[in-house]
Scaffold this motif. Structure first.
Motif, PDB file in Angstrom:
ATOM      1  N   LEU A   1      90.681  31.952  68.583  1.00 22.37           N
ATOM      2  CA  LEU A   1      90.182  33.261  68.203  1.00 22.37           C
ATOM      3  C   LEU A   1      88.688  33.161  67.885  1.00 22.37           C
ATOM      4  CD1 LEU A   1      93.231  32.882  66.729  1.00 22.37           C
ATOM      5  CD2 LEU A   1      92.822  35.318  66.374  1.00 22.37           C
ATOM      6  N   THR A   2      87.903  34.034  68.482  1.00 19.65           N
ATOM      7  CA  THR A   2      86.478  34.110  68.180  1.00 19.65           C
ATOM      8  C   THR A   2      86.282  35.136  67.072  1.00 19.65           C
ATOM      9  OG1 THR A   2      85.907  33.560  70.456  1.00 19.65           O
ATOM     10  CG2 THR A   2      84.179  34.551  69.102  1.00 19.65           C
ATOM     11  N   LEU A   3      85.592  34.725  66.013  1.00 16.13           N
ATOM     12  CA  LEU A   3      85.354  35.599  64.861  1.00 16.13           C
ATOM     13  C   LEU A   3      83.861  35.729  64.610  1.00 16.13           C
ATOM     14  CD1 LEU A   3      88.045  33.553  63.767  1.00 16.13           C
ATOM     15  CD2 LEU A   3      88.230  35.724  62.562  1.00 16.13           C
TER      16      LEU A   3
ATOM     17  N   SER B   1      95.499  38.390  61.468  1.00 21.29           N
ATOM     18  CA  SER B   1      94.729  39.464  60.846  1.00 21.29           C
ATOM     19  C   SER B   1      93.631  38.905  59.954  1.00 21.29           C
ATOM     20  CB  SER B   1      95.638  40.364  60.003  1.00 21.29           C
ATOM     21  OG  SER B   1      96.661  40.923  60.788  1.00 21.29           O
ATOM     22  N   VAL B   2      92.513  39.615  59.912  1.00 24.59           N
ATOM     23  CA  VAL B   2      91.458  39.362  58.940  1.00 24.59           C
ATOM     24  C   VAL B   2      91.722  40.307  57.772  1.00 24.59           C
ATOM     25  CG1 VAL B   2      88.987  39.439  58.487  1.00 24.59           C
ATOM     26  CG2 VAL B   2      89.820  38.736  60.739  1.00 24.59           C
TER      27      VAL B   2
ATOM     28  N   SER C   1      92.574  42.733  63.537  1.00 27.22           N
ATOM     29  CA  SER C   1      93.779  41.999  63.933  1.00 27.22           C
ATOM     30  C   SER C   1      93.803  41.805  65.432  1.00 27.22           C
ATOM     31  CB  SER C   1      95.036  42.732  63.468  1.00 27.22           C
ATOM     32  OG  SER C   1      95.185  43.966  64.142  1.00 27.22           O
ATOM     33  N   ALA C   2      94.552  40.782  65.843  1.00 27.53           N
ATOM     34  CA  ALA C   2      94.773  40.514  67.264  1.00 27.53           C
ATOM     35  C   ALA C   2      96.234  40.146  67.449  1.00 27.53           C
ATOM     36  CB  ALA C   2      93.865  39.395  67.757  1.00 27.53           C
ATOM     37  N   THR C   3      96.857  40.759  68.456  1.00 28.39           N
ATOM     38  CA  THR C   3      98.249  40.443  68.780  1.00 28.39           C
ATOM     39  C   THR C   3      98.275  39.584  70.034  1.00 28.39           C
ATOM     40  OG1 THR C   3      99.038  42.494  67.782  1.00 28.39           O
ATOM     41  CG2 THR C   3     100.517  41.390  69.333  1.00 28.39           C
TER      42      THR C   3
ATOM     43  N   ALA D   1      84.471  39.831  58.155  1.00 27.94           N
ATOM     44  CA  ALA D   1      84.499  39.249  59.504  1.00 27.94           C
ATOM     45  C   ALA D   1      85.404  40.079  60.387  1.00 27.94           C
ATOM     46  CB  ALA D   1      84.967  37.793  59.457  1.00 27.94           C
ATOM     47  N   SER D   2      85.245  39.902  61.692  1.00 30.16           N
ATOM     48  CA  SER D   2      86.096  40.601  62.656  1.00 30.16           C
ATOM     49  C   SER D   2      86.441  39.665  63.799  1.00 30.16           C
ATOM     50  CB  SER D   2      85.392  41.857  63.188  1.00 30.16           C
ATOM     51  OG  SER D   2      84.203  41.500  63.883  1.00 30.16           O
ATOM     52  N   ILE D   3      87.579  39.937  64.450  1.00 35.77           N
ATOM     53  CA  ILE D   3      88.004  39.171  65.618  1.00 35.77           C
ATOM     54  C   ILE D   3      87.401  39.838  66.849  1.00 35.77           C
ATOM     55  CG2 ILE D   3      89.974  38.364  66.957  1.00 35.77           C
ATOM     56  CD1 ILE D   3      91.664  38.644  64.376  1.00 35.77           C
TER      57      ILE D   3
END
Length: 887
Positions: free
Chosen positions: A775-777, A720-721, A751-753, A727-729
């Motif tokens: 993960l690309t942010l 999670s950010v 967030s990314a699961t 920023a974001s994923i």
């Protein structure tokens, strides 16, 4: 059943008789009540592999390339079952670690609950086979293993010389390091420390046959101490633990407990302010006193006679035993110092050891040559060194000093240490620690923190910069000082006419005004004053020696946290890299760590604490996390019998597990008196990179796992950010090695699961920094945000749930842009972002932008991007360096 009370007392007295490093903690029944939360506890798992024979410490572990395990049987009691009644070095037959990060490769040995078991070395992995024992004939019977000799070939033992001896010669084997002479590591030289004074390092050829049996060749053995090269350095004393250097040499550390100038938490400034050292002075002032180890008894006699207001224990005076024997090793004539306390019938006035030549790390260069060459690292500071830990950059060295109120230290060489053609040219900076968090936290909370639950935040204070040759030249100025100088400089009575009266006069003068034969108290205080006024680089040339020759006193004088009690272990995996752990073993967490003053004021844990610290990109460490906490000594056996008590050596294996050796000497808490060897299996760690991303730009953060015990079958993880406004994923990818993968990203990118299954078993067991996902942010706005990890489930290859420590990352966006500007860029691809305003080129506006934004988080948290002078930190010279590039 053995009488454990009686045997506990025997163990304590045995340790004292052998010169053991018992400091601070009350033993036997005299232990303060304590109930510290988290004592004992382990962040991971701990398993006992061996218990050693009664009276012996567990020291000198070494693991060969094939996984074979060796350790020293140090000063066992003579009443033990043969062959465990004599000092020895041995290995476990038919056992090899599997290096898979899992403690399932051995069965735990039970506690030694009978006298027969307590008299032996025990394990469930195989027989402890002795390779060699101390005092065995070597070199055709010319010498005895571990026994130093005079220049004319006389063994320096109590059989041949009257006086005091630090431990029995050839009875205290400690550190072992193996240097192979073949490609597969089945033959080579084993170097062993013998913890005595005079000190000794032996080299003996060992080899492994086709059945896996190791054997030693006493005909191809030597005591390095008895070579001319060692005598030219002044020899060594109290060689304790050490390290195998990245350049494949043995590093032996001198545990010179007699180095303190002031006892316990006192400072030299306290002495100068009081106008007397009464109640304060340490052993170093009495180094060249006749019968130096008798000074504490003498202080008691002077107090009883009314010459002093009161007596005190002169810290380190017990370790002045063996100094006269060191003089004989260097060639001094025999001197009759066997009279009553304070009476020297004769004085050593021809050859005497220089105190500033002892308390260093000794590198055995050319280890396989006919005569190896010793190099002392004078520039790394003088202490009661237990061990160094040289990092994979070959520049950064962490060291720990044993005893009460001591330090952990750091040295950073200007260039890789083996790159110097002449070791005199090795240059670098010596640092001392400053603990910045605990006292303030404890005061704010109104109660003491538990060391089991409190990481220590560390800043490193620069003590000074020098070259190895410079420090040695300063030391050489004190080479000609003898016992006669102690009396001539401090007594009016001629010692030739009345030695007893002269010693009394000299002692009282030294107590009041210090020993004028060596660096004076006034010089140390003046160095500290100039340091605080002008910094370490601008002190007078004459005073530059102070932090290197009087390291502990100098560090205390400028406020470093010299509070550690018995720092007895430090190690990291060979070839360490950023992200790896350095382990620090603090044998007892009490005294200055648990009093009401100083930087650390916590609950006491007499059983000690093992900390770990993660190596940062520049090989710095800034946070010490407790991972093993020993028992309180008022705990019952139900808590203490299986806990790690009084850590000594720590040894990090290549799969990330840590061998932990005990030095408890049969103290309280347990139902048995023996020390043990434990293996610590750390929890799995899951890390996400800290990173910087430009405003409006994207970057990639790696998610990686370390210390997987038997690989991994699958997992579900959410990243999670914590501040999605920054920023974001935007994307998730997985390495090809993972068979089945899927991911989902929340609609706002916060967030990314991640879910995956390693169906082909490709994930390496026991590995470090194993890629799990990328993960690309995208940088949404200027600022900072944490990258948090939540592990829903992770299973090993057997389907068991794995305990995981999730370690957050930090993402920084920026730096701030000018109106209408863009994110900074790296025009020449060198990793430095010279184009700060993002216009695609380097110009004066970039310099102005850096200057105006120099204190912003987006700059300070991205120092690697803006470290234009490449000195490892941000400073105003970075602005100057960028200016020079424009011009």
């Amino acid at each position: 059943m053995v009488d454990l009370t009686r045997r506990t007392l025997m163990a304590t007295s045995t340790a004292a008789a052998l010169g053991a490093s018992v400091a601070g903690v009350a033993r036997g029944e005299d232990v303060p009540e304590s109930d510290t939360p988290g004592a004992p506890s382990v962040e991971g798992s701990l398993k006992r592999l061996s218990t050693t024979a009664f009276g012996a410490e567990v020291t000198g572990p070494f693991v060969f390339d094939d996984g074979s395990l060796l350790y020293s049987l140090q000063h066992p009691e003579a009443g033990n079952t043969e062959p465990f009644d004599r000092a020895a070095v041995g290995y476990f037959r038919d056992f090899q670690f599997e290096f898979d990060g899992n403690n399932d490769d051995f069965d735990e040995v039970g506690i030694p609950d009978t006298e027969e078991k307590q008299r032996e070395v025990r394990s469930e992995v195989g027989d402890y086979v002795i390779l060699f024992q101390g005092r065995e004939p070597i070199d055709g019977g010319e010498e005895r293993l571990g026994v130093t000799r005079t220049p004319d070939g006389v063994d320096i033992t109590l059989d041949n010389f009257a006086g005091t001896q630090y431990g029995g010669a050839g009875t205290n084997p400690d550190c072992n390091q193996f240097v192979p002479t073949d490609e597969d590591g089945t033959a080579g030289y084993l170097f062993t420390n013998w913890e005595n004074s005079p000190g000794c390092i032996s080299r003996i050829f060992i080899s492994r046959d086709e059945e896996g049996e190791w054997s030693a060749d006493p005909e191809d053995a030597m005591n390095l101490a008895n070579t001319a090269a060692f005598r030219e350095l002044g020899g060594t004393r109290i060689n304790c633990y050490g390290d195998l250097s990245p350049w494949e040499t043995m590093i032996s550390s001198e545990e010179n407990y007699a180095h303190p100038r002031v006892s316990l938490t006192n400072t030299v400034g306290d002495v100068v302010e009081a106008g007397s050292g009464e109640g304060i002075l340490g052993a170093n002032h009495f180094w060249n006193r006749p019968n130096p180890s008798e000074i504490s008894d003498a202080v008691g006699a002077y107090a009883e006679a009314g010459d002093l207001d009161d007596s005190w224990y002169v810290q380190g005076s017990w370790a002045l035993t063996g100094v006269e024997f060191l003089a004989y090793y260097l060639g001094a004539d025999r001197s009759d110092q066997s009279g009553a306390t304070n009476l020297a019938t004769t004085v050593i006035d021809d050859v005497y050891p220089n105190p500033y030549r002892y308390g260093y790390h000794v590198d055995i260069r050319n280890p396989t040559a006919e005569t190896p060459q010793p190099v002392k690292y004078w520039v790394m500071g003088r202490a009661a060194w237990e061990a160094p830990d040289i990092q994979g950059d070959e520049r950064t060295v962490y060291g720990c000093s044993d005893g009460d109120s001591k330090g952990i230290y750091k040295f950073v060489a200007d260039d890789p240490i083996p790159s110097y053609g002449d070791t005199d040219d090795i240059a670098g900076t010596l640092y001392a620690p400053k603990i910045t968090n605990d006292a303030a936290n404890a005061a704010e909370a109104g109660q003491r923190n538990s060391p089991a639950n409190t990481p220590l935040e560390v800043e490193w204070i620069e003590l000074g910069h020098a070259t190895n040759g410079e420090v040695e030249s300063w030391i050489a100025e004190y080479d000609d000082v003898t016992q006669a100088d102690y009396l001539d400089a401090h007594a009016e009575t001629d010692w030739r006419d009345d030695p007893a009266a002269a010693i009394r006069e000299a002692d009282l003068e030294v107590i009041e005004n210090g020993n004028r034969n060596y660096i004076t108290d006034e010089e140390i205080v003046e160095w500290a004053a100039q340091y605080e006024a002008d910094g370490p680089d601008d002190v007078d040339e004459k005073l530059r020696r102070v932090p290197f020759l009087e390291t502990r006193a100098a560090a205390k004088e400028i406020g470093a946290s010299i509070e550690f009690n018995k720092a007895e272990g430090v190690d990291s995996v060979d070839g360490s890299e950023p992200g790896d752990f350095v382990y620090f073993g603090i044998s007892e967490f009490n005294d200055a760590l648990a009093d009401d003053t100083g930087d650390v004021q916590m609950d006491r844990v007499d059983g000690g604490v093992v900390y770990r610290a993660e190596l940062e990109p520049n090989y710095d460490v800034s946070t010490l996390e407790p991972v093993i906490t020993g028992p309180d000594f008022t705990d019952g056996p139900q808590d203490a019998d299986d806990a790690l008590r009084n850590i000594d050596n720590v040894y990090t294996m290549r799969d990330g597990r840590v061998i932990c050796c005990e030095d408890g000497f049969g103290g309280p808490a347990r139902s048995y008196p023996n020390d043990g060897l434990y293996v610590f299996q750390p929890n799995v760690t899951l890390d996400v990179d800290s990173m910087a991303v430009g405003y409006g730009a994207t970057g990639t953060a790696q998610l990686a796992a370390s210390a997987l015990p038997t690989g991994i079958s699958g997992a579900e993880i959410t990243v999670s950010v914590t501040n999605p406004e920054v920023a974001s994923i935007t994307d998730v990818s997985f390495p090809d090695t993972l068979g089945l993968t899927e991911s989902s990203i929340s609609s706002d990118g916060s967030s990314a699961t991640l879910r995956f299954a390693d169906v082909d078993g490709n994930v390496e067991a026991g590995g470090r920094d194993i890629p799990v996902a990328s993960l690309t942010l995208r940088g949404v706005d200027t600022g900072t945000t944490d990258l948090a990890i939540e592990v829903t489930r992770m299973d090993d290859e057997s389907g068991h749930t794995i305990g995981v420590e999730a370690r957050e990352g930090v993402l920084v966006t920026g730096p701030p842009t000018v109106s209408g500007g863009s994110a900074p860029t790296d025009p020449d691809g060198d990793g430095l972002y010279e184009d700060i305003n993002g216009n695609g080129r380097l110009d004066y506006e970039d310099i102005e932008m850096l200057f105006s934004s120099f204190d912003a988080d987006s700059v300070t948290m991205n120092k690697s991007a803006y470290d234009f002078n490449e000195n490892g930190r941000l400073d105003f010279d970075d602005i100057v360096s960028l200016y020079d590039e424009v011009n």
